[in-house]
Design an enzyme around this catalytic site. Structure first.
Site, PDB file in Angstrom:
ATOM      1  N   ASP A 187       7.881  41.700 -16.634  1.00  0.00           N
ATOM      2  CA  ASP A 187       8.226  43.076 -16.279  1.00  0.00           C
ATOM      3  C   ASP A 187       9.335  43.637 -17.174  1.00  0.00           C
ATOM      4  OD1 ASP A 187       8.019  45.435 -14.944  1.00  0.00           O
ATOM      5  OD2 ASP A 187       9.053  44.773 -13.119  1.00  0.00           O
ATOM      6  N   GLU A 247       9.188  44.360 -20.213  1.00  0.00           N
ATOM      7  CA  GLU A 247       8.272  44.535 -21.349  1.00  0.00           C
ATOM      8  C   GLU A 247       8.729  45.606 -22.330  1.00  0.00           C
ATOM      9  OE1 GLU A 247       7.954  46.139 -18.580  1.00  0.00           O
ATOM     10  OE2 GLU A 247       7.610  48.157 -19.347  1.00  0.00           O
ATOM     11  N   ASP A 250       5.961  55.449 -17.500  1.00  0.00           N
ATOM     12  CA  ASP A 250       6.701  54.527 -18.360  1.00  0.00           C
ATOM     13  C   ASP A 250       6.506  54.796 -19.856  1.00  0.00           C
ATOM     14  OD1 ASP A 250       8.624  52.592 -18.263  1.00  0.00           O
ATOM     15  OD2 ASP A 250       7.229  50.892 -18.173  1.00  0.00           O
ATOM     16  N   ASP A 309       2.967  50.465 -16.222  1.00  0.00           N
ATOM     17  CA  ASP A 309       3.755  49.236 -16.071  1.00  0.00           C
ATOM     18  C   ASP A 309       3.557  48.653 -14.674  1.00  0.00           C
ATOM     19  OD1 ASP A 309       5.502  47.156 -16.249  1.00  0.00           O
ATOM     20  OD2 ASP A 309       7.329  48.396 -16.232  1.00  0.00           O
ATOM     21  N   LYS A 318       5.082  43.897  -9.994  1.00  0.00           N
ATOM     22  CA  LYS A 318       5.996  44.706  -9.195  1.00  0.00           C
ATOM     23  C   LYS A 318       5.478  44.830  -7.767  1.00  0.00           C
ATOM     24  CE  LYS A 318       7.438  47.955 -12.851  1.00  0.00           C
ATOM     25  NZ  LYS A 318       8.882  47.694 -12.882  1.00  0.00           N
ATOM     26  N   ARG A 346      11.614  46.348 -23.654  1.00  0.00           N
ATOM     27  CA  ARG A 346      12.461  45.850 -24.735  1.00  0.00           C
ATOM     28  C   ARG A 346      11.649  45.076 -25.777  1.00  0.00           C
ATOM     29  NH1 ARG A 346      16.115  42.802 -20.393  1.00  0.00           N
ATOM     30  NH2 ARG A 346      15.427  44.629 -19.228  1.00  0.00           N
ATOM     31  N   LYS A 386       9.616  54.597 -25.995  1.00  0.00           N
ATOM     32  CA  LYS A 386       8.821  53.598 -25.261  1.00  0.00           C
ATOM     33  C   LYS A 386       7.530  54.224 -24.755  1.00  0.00           C
ATOM     34  CE  LYS A 386       8.929  50.735 -21.022  1.00  0.00           C
ATOM     35  NZ  LYS A 386       9.749  50.180 -19.921  1.00  0.00           N
TER      36      LYS A 386
HETATM   37  N1  BES Z   1       9.630  50.469 -16.567  1.00  0.00           N
HETATM   38  C1  BES Z   1      10.564  49.639 -15.895  1.00  0.00           C
HETATM   39  C2  BES Z   1      11.886  50.350 -15.561  1.00  0.00           C
HETATM   40  C3  BES Z   1      11.820  51.538 -14.651  1.00  0.00           C
HETATM   41  C4  BES Z   1      12.206  51.413 -13.322  1.00  0.00           C
HETATM   42  C5  BES Z   1      11.457  52.775 -15.105  1.00  0.00           C
HETATM   43  C6  BES Z   1      12.186  52.497 -12.482  1.00  0.00           C
HETATM   44  C7  BES Z   1      11.446  53.874 -14.275  1.00  0.00           C
HETATM   45  C8  BES Z   1      11.815  53.740 -12.951  1.00  0.00           C
HETATM   46  C9  BES Z   1      10.887  48.435 -16.765  1.00  0.00           C
HETATM   47  O1  BES Z   1       9.860  47.981 -17.569  1.00  0.00           O
HETATM   48  C10 BES Z   1      11.206  47.309 -15.828  1.00  0.00           C
HETATM   49  O2  BES Z   1      10.336  46.904 -15.111  1.00  0.00           O
HETATM   50  N2  BES Z   1      12.439  46.817 -15.877  1.00  0.00           N
HETATM   51  C11 BES Z   1      12.859  45.746 -15.049  1.00  0.00           C
HETATM   52  C12 BES Z   1      13.665  44.784 -15.907  1.00  0.00           C
HETATM   53  C13 BES Z   1      13.996  43.497 -15.216  1.00  0.00           C
HETATM   54  C14 BES Z   1      12.734  42.676 -14.998  1.00  0.00           C
HETATM   55  C15 BES Z   1      14.960  42.734 -16.084  1.00  0.00           C
HETATM   56  C16 BES Z   1      13.704  46.305 -13.916  1.00  0.00           C
HETATM   57  O3  BES Z   1      14.439  47.250 -14.137  1.00  0.00           O
HETATM   58  O4  BES Z   1      13.577  45.812 -12.807  1.00  0.00           O
HETATM   59 ZN    ZN Z   2       8.483  49.385 -18.113  1.00  0.00          ZN
HETATM   60 MN    MN Z   3       8.563  46.630 -16.520  1.00  0.00          MN
END
Ligand code: BES
Ligand code: ZN
Ligand code: MN
Length: 502
Positions: A348, A350, A289, A271, A278, A352, A266
């Site tokens: 968010d 993104e 990220d 992000d 966020k 996947r 990835k």
């Molecule tokens: N990049 C984040 C996940 C992340 C969180 C990485 C903390 C490193 C530290 C990912 O893109 C994300 O935002 N995931 C969301 C998914 C949700 C919206 C289903 C999450 O984990 O909140």
């Molecule tokens: Zn992310």
């Molecule tokens: Mn995200």
């Protein structure tokens, strides 16, 4: 700073070093310590007792002494208890503490009394490799944007040998230098802020490495990505003024009829969450990220030098996830590279979307015997496992076993989380083939993200590693630094490819 290793068969104390370090097991026998050392500091046993030092894990004892009119340090590093053997991770950390000690007292010359490899149940080559890898990992600091104090000297490490095999050690040290340098490259990219490391910048870094190490390299720009129908990657990138990139690195072995394996990382260089923005606290470290992508590029750099007998394709989809008037909106429906449609309910989620396109592209165009992706994918995984284990997902037992074994050897712990049939309906969507966030009743956020990815692997044996918790800010491991990138995944990917070629 560079680290220079040399091997010495001489007496421990004759090397003109600043620090004389040796490793001791818990409750070690003083009589078995080097007689030179005891001659230099005859009260060692009394002093250790006085300081309550018994060689426990994570403990050191430093003793300043005069040796040939120079102040030097004797440094005892505890390895902890020996069961059948000592866990090699204890050696890694003890060695890292020695290097940290040198950084603290600002000296550059170390004479290291090398323990015997069989104490850890490894070969001399592995011992050499671990020694060099960990020394390089511990040496690294992200100071690119700090005023330099200047005058930093190289570190000299003299390995004082017992009955070691020199050739094997030398080979291991050379390999460890390659691994350590690659890890530090990955860390530097992750640490670089997102205003410096844009998608096109990381793509050029990959291209540069490909040129230097004779890897194939293809980079698609945003126009080509749209033409190819990578609707997920294009949608994620649409809010950013920066163009997305799709990087393909190829390593080809000379061996005839070798298998092909595939790595995907990835590469979200920032992000923000997009329109599903966020909270500011969660955004602070979101330059990390692209840690999966960085690990994949760095591992390819090392593997290009190791030349294993297996072909490797690496794909790194790169984009920035930002809000704007033209950004993807919750409710948008996009068509992915494999034709499946996805409702983007949350911008968010993104990672996947870009990984779905990358996995589908790899599956269709390269048909590897196995695909393995690394991604800072979910906060849920970070919360479930914390900073010491990456989350491992997959349905192919043989791939899972191989990843677990490589992780064990590499010293990058993974913990398997479920990806069973019961979760499969989590991403069902009334208006498209899939939704990019799960139906809340399924909970298990790290698993449901993996369920999404599974829709894009087209039956190719695959495993997924969620490194959200392990890629940044890992506490209490002396070869890591808090508030900084870890380079997680580099050692695991290298080991996995080398094991595959065996
Ligand atoms: N990049 C984040 C996940 C992340 C969180 C990485 C903390 C490193 C530290 C990912 O893109 C994300 O935002 N995931 C969301 C998914 C949700 C919206 C289903 C999450 O984990 O909140
Ligand atoms: Zn992310
Ligand atoms: Mn995200």
């Amino acid at each position: 700073m560079a680290i220079n290793f040399s091997l010495s068969g001489k007496q421990f104390l004759q090397d003109g070093a600043d620090v004389y370090a040796l490793f001791v097991e818990q409750d070690f026998d003083f009589k078995k310590l080097s007689s030179e050392l005891l001659a230099l500091f005859p009260h060692l046993e009394t002093y250790c007792k006085e300081q309550d030092f018994s060689g426990k894990e994570q403990s050191n004892l430093s003793i300043p002494v005069m040796h040939e009119q120079k102040l030097v340090y004797i440094l005892l590093a505890g390895l902890g208890k020996k069961e059948k053997k000592v866990d090699i991770e204890n050696y890694r950390r003890a060695l890292a503490r020695i290097v940290r000690f040198m950084q603290r007292v600002k000296v550059n010359n170390l004479a290291l009394h090398l323990p015997l490899a069989n104490l850890f149940g490894v070969t001399d080559q592995v011992l050499g490799q671990e020694t060099a890898t960990i020394a390089h990992m511990t040496d690294y600091i992200f100071d690119t944007f700090k005023e330099q104090e200047g005058g930093e000297k190289d570190i000299e490490i003299i390995l004082v040998l017992q009955k070691h095999n020199r050739a094997a050690l030398q080979k291991g040290i050379k390999n460890g230098e390659i691994i350590g340098n690659s890890i530090n490259d990955a860390r530097e990219w992750v640490n670089l802020p997102a205003n410096v490391l844009r998608p096109d910048e990381l793509a050029s870094q990959a291209k540069q490495i490909a040129k230097e190490h004779d890897l194939g390299c293809t980079i698609f720009n945003e126009k080509k990505i749209n033409e190819l129908g990578m609707g997920g990657l294009a949608a994620v990138s649409s809010g950013s003024e920066q163009e997305c990139r799709f990087v393909i690195l190829e390593y080809k072995t000379d061996k005839k009829n070798a298998q092909t394996i595939g790595f995907v990382g990835k590469g979200i260089t920032y992000d923000s969450g997009g329109l599903s923005i966020k909270p500011s606290k969660s955004m602070e470290t979101m330059k990390e990220d692209m840690a999966g992508g960085a690990a994949v590029i760095a591992a390819m750099k090392a593997l290009a030098q190791f030349k294993p007998a297996v072909n490797i394709i690496a794909i790194i989809p790169l984009a920035e996830n930002l809000p704007s008037g033209v950004a993807a909106k919750p409710g948008d429906i996009v068509r992915m590279y494999n034709g499946k449609t996805v409702e983007i309910k949350n911008t968010d989620a993104e990672g996947r979307l870009i990984l779905g396109d990358a996995l589908a592209y790899m599956a269709k165009n390269y048909k590897p015997v196995m695909m393995f992706d690394l991604a800072t994918l979910t906060g849920a995984c970070q919360h479930a496992l914390g900073p010491f284990f990456s989350g491992l997902f997959g349905v192919d037992e043989s791939i899972i076993k191989k990843v677990e074994k490589a992780a064990q050897i590499a010293g990058e712990p993974v913990w398997r989380l479920p990806l069973t049939k019961d979760y499969e309906k989590a991403m069902d969507c009334p208006v498209a083939d899939l939704c990019n966030i799960a139906n809340p009743k399924f909970m298990a956020g790290a698993t449901t993200a993996a369920v999404f990815l599974k829709n894009f692997v087209n039956d190719i044996p695959w495993a997924h590693l969620d490194i959200a918790g392990t890629s940044f800010n890992v506490p209490d491991i002396p070869y890591q630094r808090a508030e900084m990138a870890t380079g997680v995944g580099v050692r695991l990917l290298i080991e996995l490819a080398l094991q595959w070629a065996k």
